[in-house]
Write a protein that holds these residues in place. Structure first.
Motif, PDB file in Angstrom:
ATOM      1  N   LYS A 108       0.823  -1.208   0.000  1.00  0.00           N
ATOM      2  CA  LYS A 108       0.000   0.000   0.000  1.00  0.00           C
ATOM      3  C   LYS A 108       0.848   1.245   0.000  1.00  0.00           C
ATOM      4  CE  LYS A 108      -4.537  -0.946   1.826  1.00  0.00           C
ATOM      5  NZ  LYS A 108      -4.999  -1.595   3.044  1.00  0.00           N
ATOM      6  N   TYR A 112       0.927   1.200  -4.692  1.00  0.00           N
ATOM      7  CA  TYR A 112      -0.488   1.350  -4.364  1.00  0.00           C
ATOM      8  C   TYR A 112      -1.413   0.746  -5.408  1.00  0.00           C
ATOM      9  CZ  TYR A 112      -4.642   3.470  -2.436  1.00  0.00           C
ATOM     10  OH  TYR A 112      -5.863   3.652  -1.873  1.00  0.00           O
TER      11      TYR A 112
ATOM     12  N   VAL B  22       3.924  -9.285  18.720  1.00  0.00           N
ATOM     13  CA  VAL B  22       3.342  -9.112  17.383  1.00  0.00           C
ATOM     14  C   VAL B  22       2.580  -7.791  17.304  1.00  0.00           C
ATOM     15  CG1 VAL B  22       1.679 -10.050  15.746  1.00  0.00           C
ATOM     16  CG2 VAL B  22       3.230 -11.573  16.923  1.00  0.00           C
ATOM     17  N   LEU B  25       4.971  -4.910  16.949  1.00  0.00           N
ATOM     18  CA  LEU B  25       5.605  -4.951  15.633  1.00  0.00           C
ATOM     19  C   LEU B  25       4.676  -4.369  14.564  1.00  0.00           C
ATOM     20  CD1 LEU B  25       8.029  -6.098  13.927  1.00  0.00           C
ATOM     21  CD2 LEU B  25       6.577  -8.073  13.520  1.00  0.00           C
ATOM     22  N   LEU B  26       3.416  -4.779  14.615  1.00  0.00           N
ATOM     23  CA  LEU B  26       2.463  -4.306  13.608  1.00  0.00           C
ATOM     24  C   LEU B  26       2.174  -2.820  13.792  1.00  0.00           C
ATOM     25  CD1 LEU B  26      -0.068  -7.237  13.279  1.00  0.00           C
ATOM     26  CD2 LEU B  26       1.844  -6.636  11.823  1.00  0.00           C
ATOM     27  N   THR B  29       5.042  -0.944  12.269  1.00  0.00           N
ATOM     28  CA  THR B  29       4.971  -0.926  10.799  1.00  0.00           C
ATOM     29  C   THR B  29       3.925   0.071  10.322  1.00  0.00           C
ATOM     30  OG1 THR B  29       5.170  -3.306  11.061  1.00  0.00           O
ATOM     31  CG2 THR B  29       4.973  -2.487   8.826  1.00  0.00           C
ATOM     32  N   LEU B  33       4.706   3.479   7.979  1.00  0.00           N
ATOM     33  CA  LEU B  33       4.263   3.573   6.591  1.00  0.00           C
ATOM     34  C   LEU B  33       3.072   4.505   6.413  1.00  0.00           C
ATOM     35  CD1 LEU B  33       4.564  -0.172   5.582  1.00  0.00           C
ATOM     36  CD2 LEU B  33       6.169   1.657   5.126  1.00  0.00           C
ATOM     37  N   ASN B  36       3.229   7.452   3.798  1.00  0.00           N
ATOM     38  CA  ASN B  36       3.197   7.032   2.395  1.00  0.00           C
ATOM     39  C   ASN B  36       1.802   6.611   1.970  1.00  0.00           C
ATOM     40  OD1 ASN B  36       5.845   7.468   2.180  1.00  0.00           O
ATOM     41  ND2 ASN B  36       6.438   5.383   1.720  1.00  0.00           N
ATOM     42  N   ILE B  37       1.146   5.834   2.835  1.00  0.00           N
ATOM     43  CA  ILE B  37      -0.175   5.318   2.487  1.00  0.00           C
ATOM     44  C   ILE B  37      -1.154   6.473   2.339  1.00  0.00           C
ATOM     45  CG2 ILE B  37      -2.083   3.884   3.304  1.00  0.00           C
ATOM     46  CD1 ILE B  37      -0.009   2.038   4.554  1.00  0.00           C
ATOM     47  N   ASN B  40      -0.610   8.231  -0.899  1.00  0.00           N
ATOM     48  CA  ASN B  40      -1.135   7.434  -2.007  1.00  0.00           C
ATOM     49  C   ASN B  40      -2.646   7.577  -2.127  1.00  0.00           C
ATOM     50  OD1 ASN B  40       1.250   6.396  -2.916  1.00  0.00           O
ATOM     51  ND2 ASN B  40       1.187   4.619  -1.578  1.00  0.00           N
ATOM     52  N   LYS B  41      -3.324   7.592  -0.958  1.00  0.00           N
ATOM     53  CA  LYS B  41      -4.784   7.707  -0.989  1.00  0.00           C
ATOM     54  C   LYS B  41      -5.202   9.076  -1.523  1.00  0.00           C
ATOM     55  CE  LYS B  41      -6.363   4.109   1.871  1.00  0.00           C
ATOM     56  NZ  LYS B  41      -6.379   3.622   3.238  1.00  0.00           N
ATOM     57  N   GLU B  44      -4.816   9.076  -5.203  1.00  0.00           N
ATOM     58  CA  GLU B  44      -5.891   8.302  -5.824  1.00  0.00           C
ATOM     59  C   GLU B  44      -7.159   9.135  -5.927  1.00  0.00           C
ATOM     60  OE1 GLU B  44      -7.441   5.167  -3.516  1.00  0.00           O
ATOM     61  OE2 GLU B  44      -8.357   4.151  -5.220  1.00  0.00           O
ATOM     62  N   GLN B  47      -6.870  11.569  -8.681  1.00  0.00           N
ATOM     63  CA  GLN B  47      -7.020  10.897  -9.976  1.00  0.00           C
ATOM     64  C   GLN B  47      -8.488  10.607 -10.260  1.00  0.00           C
ATOM     65  OE1 GLN B  47      -4.378   7.623  -9.025  1.00  0.00           O
ATOM     66  NE2 GLN B  47      -2.966   8.222 -10.642  1.00  0.00           N
ATOM     67  N   PHE B  64      -6.305   6.607 -15.533  1.00  0.00           N
ATOM     68  CA  PHE B  64      -6.095   7.825 -14.752  1.00  0.00           C
ATOM     69  C   PHE B  64      -4.894   8.587 -15.285  1.00  0.00           C
ATOM     70  CE2 PHE B  64      -7.694   5.158 -11.051  1.00  0.00           C
ATOM     71  CZ  PHE B  64      -8.967   5.620 -11.207  1.00  0.00           C
ATOM     72  N   TRP B 145     -18.324   3.257  -4.223  1.00  0.00           N
ATOM     73  CA  TRP B 145     -18.293   4.706  -4.189  1.00  0.00           C
ATOM     74  C   TRP B 145     -17.974   5.253  -5.582  1.00  0.00           C
ATOM     75  CZ3 TRP B 145     -14.811   1.513  -1.777  1.00  0.00           C
ATOM     76  CH2 TRP B 145     -13.500   1.547  -2.242  1.00  0.00           C
ATOM     77  N   ASP B 163     -15.912   2.937  -8.028  1.00  0.00           N
ATOM     78  CA  ASP B 163     -14.957   1.977  -7.471  1.00  0.00           C
ATOM     79  C   ASP B 163     -15.668   1.190  -6.389  1.00  0.00           C
ATOM     80  OD1 ASP B 163     -12.670   0.587  -7.121  1.00  0.00           O
ATOM     81  OD2 ASP B 163     -11.404   2.308  -6.694  1.00  0.00           O
ATOM     82  N   PRO B 169     -15.087 -10.169  -8.771  1.00  0.00           N
ATOM     83  CA  PRO B 169     -14.310  -9.898  -9.976  1.00  0.00           C
ATOM     84  C   PRO B 169     -15.008 -10.474 -11.203  1.00  0.00           C
ATOM     85  CG  PRO B 169     -12.902 -10.793  -8.259  1.00  0.00           C
ATOM     86  CD  PRO B 169     -14.319 -10.902  -7.773  1.00  0.00           C
TER      87      PRO B 169
END
Lengths: 231, 250
Positions: A108, A112, B22, B25-26, B29, B33, B36-37, B40-41, B44, B47, B64, B145, B163, B169
């Protein structure tokens, strides 16, 4: 990989086996051919159906499974002596779920569009029978280096089939490879389409993945008669 | 090893430690990140909005604009022309981009008296105005949406983007395909008396080339009845909320 090697050298003090001994090499090569998780053990079929309509997601899925299974096998193998046997399945699930979430987040953050295409299938790695199968059958009873090789081998065996299936499905179903129109343009009627060729729309639907896998199994077994079960 | 892994106390301690390790750790992470995420959203969303007003990739009108150009093009075509619509009034503010339609939907569900904040993006391309409305609804399995843009007559749809989170699929997921989205272009949202009706995704519409623009309907997708109905409901409700404002600026 260097890290893993060091750990192995610390642990294995008995008659030392070379890192790539014949037996160890077999751990990688076997699942690629005569003990393939998809065509011989018929595991991991669900995801093989779902994402093989195109090459790109198949390759990403293959890489993700190599990562999850390789690392997961090592983690489980390192913990194999301290995992309480009563809850070992739960521990395995936690390990694989944590790894999958990490893969998902990394995709992600850095790829992405791919993560959108793979959407639920990345999450579905958790339910991929190959992973739990290798944890339970191999990593719980073997050292980390061997488990690592076994994990990579099995995931690669899975990935190879995925890519073969995706190659044929994308080529025959959409007339493209990696999205590039290799057979010409179906709308402008150029290339092969000028001679009346049509894409087989059925190839992009899930049933054709099963049939393609079936054909691979057929070819494999007709070339190696030992693989045919007697009944 | 002398460790007795069968003892209950050991099992409990092991699981507690495992969860703690665990979990952290998660969390680590996710935190690393997050930036960045989010970026990216954001890209999007830009676009998507540009797509709904027909700003697409130069080589392929069904794709796009490239991610690295999204920011620049969004500023060029929409920029600060963002509004928060409340009832029949609107406030011009770039905060509109940050409004989460899902959260607004939830708020109104919990508190019917809540006055919803509706984001509206106004794009300008080749002298024409595009009023882009974000919307959200339910498909067969999960949320769907989209963004629909209307011309300044507030009668005809000039672009659509859809989307989904988890439609099947090959069936319901085909609402993201360009051939479905393009069917909406030019469709009228008003009936012949000028009353608002929206656009229906209709089975047996039998208009594959979408030549009837005044019938308030587009062809349904085979095998995707529930998703199609979801799109119908979403479009109808989505645009309707903005109609009081559109009437006031017509």
């Amino acid at each position: 990989m260097a890290e893993v090697q060091e750990k192995v050298e610390e642990k294995v003090k008995e008659p030392r086996e070379p890192l790539f001994s014949k037996k160890n090499r077999k751990l990688i090569t076997d699942p690629l051919t005569d003990n393939n998780p998809i065509t011989i053990q018929v595991l991991g079929i669900c995801s093989a159906l779902a994402i093989t309509a195109q090459l790109k997601p198949s390759i990403v899925m293959a890489i993700s499974v190599v990562f999850v299974l390789g690392v997961g096998n090592v983690v489980i193998s390192l913990m194999r002596n301290i995992i309480p046997s009563k809850i070992r399945i739960i521990v395995q699930l936690v390990v694989v779920a944590a790894l999958v979430i990490i893969v998902d987040q990394v995709l992600k953050a850095f790829a992405y569009e791919l993560s959108k295409q793979l959407s639920v299938f990345i999450g579905l790695i958790i339910t991929n029978c190959i992973i739990m199968g290798r944890f339970e059958a191999f990593a719980l009873g073997n050292g980390p280096w061997k488990s690592f090789l076994d994990g990579i081998g099995n995931a690669a065996g899975y990935g190879v089939i995925l890519i073969i299936v995706a190659f044929f499905r994308e080529l025959l179903g959409s007339g493209t490879l990696f999205g590039a129109k290799v057979l010409g343009d179906p709308i402008e009627k150029t290339g092969l389409y000028a001679y009346g060729y049509e894409n087989n729309g059925f190839m992009v639907l899930a049933p054709m993945a099963l049939i393609t896998v079936g054909i691979i199994i057929w070819i494999q077994r007709s070339r190696n008669k030992e693989l045919i079960e007697d009944n | 090893m002398a460790l007795n892994t069968d003892k209950n106390s050991y099992t409990i301690i092991f699981s507690v430690l495992m969860v703690a390790v665990v979990g952290s750790l998660l969390a680590f992470t996710a935190k690393t990140l997050e930036k960045n995420i989010k970026a990216n959203k954001r890209t999007e969303k830009q676009q998507n909005i540009l797509f709904a007003m027909g700003v697409t990739d130069q080589d392929d009108p069904n794709e796009f604009v490239p991610a690295e150009k999204a920011d620049e093009l969004f500023n060029q075509y929409v920029g600060e022309n963002q509004y928060i619509v409340m009832g029949s009034t609107a406030e011009k503010t770039t905060k509109a981009f940050e409004i989460d339609v899902k959260k607004e939907n939830d708020k109104i569900k919990n508190d019917p008296t809540y006055e919803r904040k509706m984001p509206l993006f106004v794009g300008e391309k080749e002298g024409k105005k595009y009023y882009i409305v974000p919307m959200r609804g339910n498909g067969l399995w999960d949320a769907i949406w989209g963004y629909i843009s209307l011309g300044s007559d507030f009668k005809y749809i000039s672009g659509a983007f859809f989307d989904h989170k988890g439609e099947t699929p090959g069936l319901g997921a085909n609402i993201t395909e360009a051939y479905f989205e393009q069917d909406f272009i030019g469709e009228s949202i008003l009936d012949e008396n000028g009353n608002y009706v929206g656009v229906e995704v209709k089975k047996g519409n039998a208009d594959p080339k979408n030549e009837r623009k005044e019938d308030n309907a587009v062809d349904a997708l085979a095998g995707a009845t529930i998703t199609g109905n979801g799109v119908t409901a979403m479009v109808k409700k989505g645009i309707k909320m903005y109609m009081p404002y559109f009437e006031s600026i017509k």
